[in-house]
Design an enzyme around this catalytic site. Sequence first.
Site, PDB file in Angstrom:
ATOM      1  N   HIS A   1      -7.111 -19.227   0.892  1.00  0.00           N
ATOM      2  CA  HIS A   1      -6.120 -18.187   0.949  1.00  0.00           C
ATOM      3  C   HIS A   1      -5.616 -17.649   2.283  1.00  0.00           C
ATOM      4  O   HIS A   1      -6.572 -17.481   3.073  1.00  0.00           O
ATOM      5  CB  HIS A   1      -6.544 -16.729  -0.105  1.00  0.00           C
ATOM      6  N   PRO A   2      -4.354 -17.283   2.438  1.00  0.00           N
ATOM      7  CA  PRO A   2      -3.918 -16.959   3.650  1.00  0.00           C
ATOM      8  C   PRO A   2      -4.151 -15.412   3.630  1.00  0.00           C
ATOM      9  O   PRO A   2      -4.101 -14.725   2.653  1.00  0.00           O
ATOM     10  CB  PRO A   2      -2.382 -17.385   3.599  1.00  0.00           C
TER      11      PRO A   2
ATOM     12  N   VAL B   1      -1.640  -8.769  -6.300  1.00  0.00           N
ATOM     13  CA  VAL B   1      -0.806  -7.865  -5.943  1.00  0.00           C
ATOM     14  C   VAL B   1       0.134  -7.263  -6.811  1.00  0.00           C
ATOM     15  O   VAL B   1       0.786  -6.210  -6.623  1.00  0.00           O
ATOM     16  CB  VAL B   1      -0.024  -8.188  -4.691  1.00  0.00           C
TER      17      VAL B   1
HETATM   18  N1  GUN Z   1      -2.985 -12.082  -3.471  1.00  0.00           N
HETATM   19  C1  GUN Z   1      -1.945 -12.567  -4.098  1.00  0.00           C
HETATM   20  N2  GUN Z   1      -1.667 -13.835  -3.314  1.00  0.00           N
HETATM   21  C2  GUN Z   1      -2.566 -13.849  -2.297  1.00  0.00           C
HETATM   22  C3  GUN Z   1      -2.543 -14.532  -1.331  1.00  0.00           C
HETATM   23  O1  GUN Z   1      -1.947 -15.538  -1.191  1.00  0.00           O
HETATM   24  N3  GUN Z   1      -3.530 -14.359  -0.264  1.00  0.00           N
HETATM   25  C4  GUN Z   1      -4.324 -13.056  -0.392  1.00  0.00           C
HETATM   26  N4  GUN Z   1      -5.052 -13.024   0.727  1.00  0.00           N
HETATM   27  N5  GUN Z   1      -4.267 -12.354  -1.372  1.00  0.00           N
HETATM   28  C5  GUN Z   1      -3.396 -12.744  -2.268  1.00  0.00           C
END
Ligand code: GUN
Length: 477
Positions: A376-377, A432
């Site tokens: 994950h970024p 999120v």
């Molecule tokens: N939450 C939802 N998408 C991502 C994502 O791409 N990276 C991170 N760190 N949290 C997320």
Amino acid sequence: MTTSYPRDMLGYGRRAPDPRWPNPGGTGPAKICVQFVVNYEEGGENAIIHGDKASEAFLSEIVGAAPWPGLRHMNMESIYEYGARAGFWRLWRMFTERSLPVTVYGVASALERSPEQVAAMQETGWEIASHGLKWIDYRDHTIEDERADMDEALELHEAVTGEKPLGWYTGRSSQHTLELAAERDFLYASDAYADDLPYWQETRTKPLLILPYTLDSNDMRFATPQGFNTGEQFYTYLKDAFDCLYEEGEKGQAKMLNIGLHCRLVGRPGRAQALARFLDYIGSKPDVWVATRADIARHWREHFPYKPSIQPSRLERDIFLRMFGGVFEHSPYLAERVLDRGIGQAHDTARGLSAAFAVAFRRASEAERLAVLRAHPDLAGRLALAGGLTAESSAEQASAGLDQLTPDELTRFTELNARYVGRFGFPFIIAVRGLDKHAILRAFEARVENDPATELATACREVEKIARLRITAILGE
Ligand code: GUN
């Protein structure tokens, strides 16, 4: 196809549709649909005079009878003759006097041997569905042999009755039976017991409307080792089944009650009285739709026509991987594992498919799970600023306003990202959806203080949530 588990363990699931059954003469929809089948098998059963290898052994007064290879079994034959000669007429009068409709499952060769009975069925408008050419077990037939018998059954049925049957029920079916039924244009097929309502089944040729049948509220239980002993047991069983479904109908969850009958079984006087009592019982209740199977199938087709939808379990492998390979960030091998493990129709919903992905993720090694986290970024990190995110991640970050941070907020995220990664060795991950940047910052500040084990578990749960949201975005709720 990706499906490696070919059964549907979900069906209508938690919320079956309200069938809105017709209610002639009543107000509002009927609370229950009751469907009586009179099986007409006598004359189509196994017998060496019918060209079979042995005498009949199934569903007679001789419970546990053995087939007699090469011999006529005169007791068995005459037990069956009783059904045609006496039992049929008792049932015919019982239903006719009460003006109750019936569907006959007619074995074509048996119908051919009983023109008087066929005339009576037609005189009273009974639906005659096809119950095959002969009343035999198809489990060992080749698909070609079974198809040939089906063709001959339909040709003979039409010759005997003057009409094509609208429904099909083999009874002792094979794994090919429903596929073969779908090759034709039946209004419905009934070789299934999987539900209390009609449903559409996918087949190789076309969707097939199934009106599931029953082997429990069925007089055949008088002739099986663990079955009904007296008419009273039969009556109580039918009444309980009716009352249960009627109550569900009063709550807006109406169903269909199938009742299976045989002339040689319930047509015996010691059993027929129980059936008569049951017919009078349901006759005393309002809002009961007694219908033929053809009527039910027409109703279902009109109100619940087949609706195609994305069915992950039926997608070609490469299409599935293209659609769902990104469910776990940069980890398409987990989508491959989902396929290799096998998914079925129960996984064709967002919830079902998410469960299969969660299983793959939870069963991955700890190193693999860590790698998924590390794939994950950072939220509002360098990659995001440089526009290098996956489409999924980019949409998620933007939906929380992380692409619109003030310089102070960006500094705060950058500091927290560095601290978090330094502490746990993977980036802060949070599903999120429904959160804005302030809520995310608050969660970030709290979670960076967690002990490593708690935070690892939390991050994994968030990844599963993200996967579910990504799947839901593709499939809908
Ligand atoms: N939450 C939802 N998408 C991502 C994502 O791409 N990276 C991170 N760190 N949290 C997320």
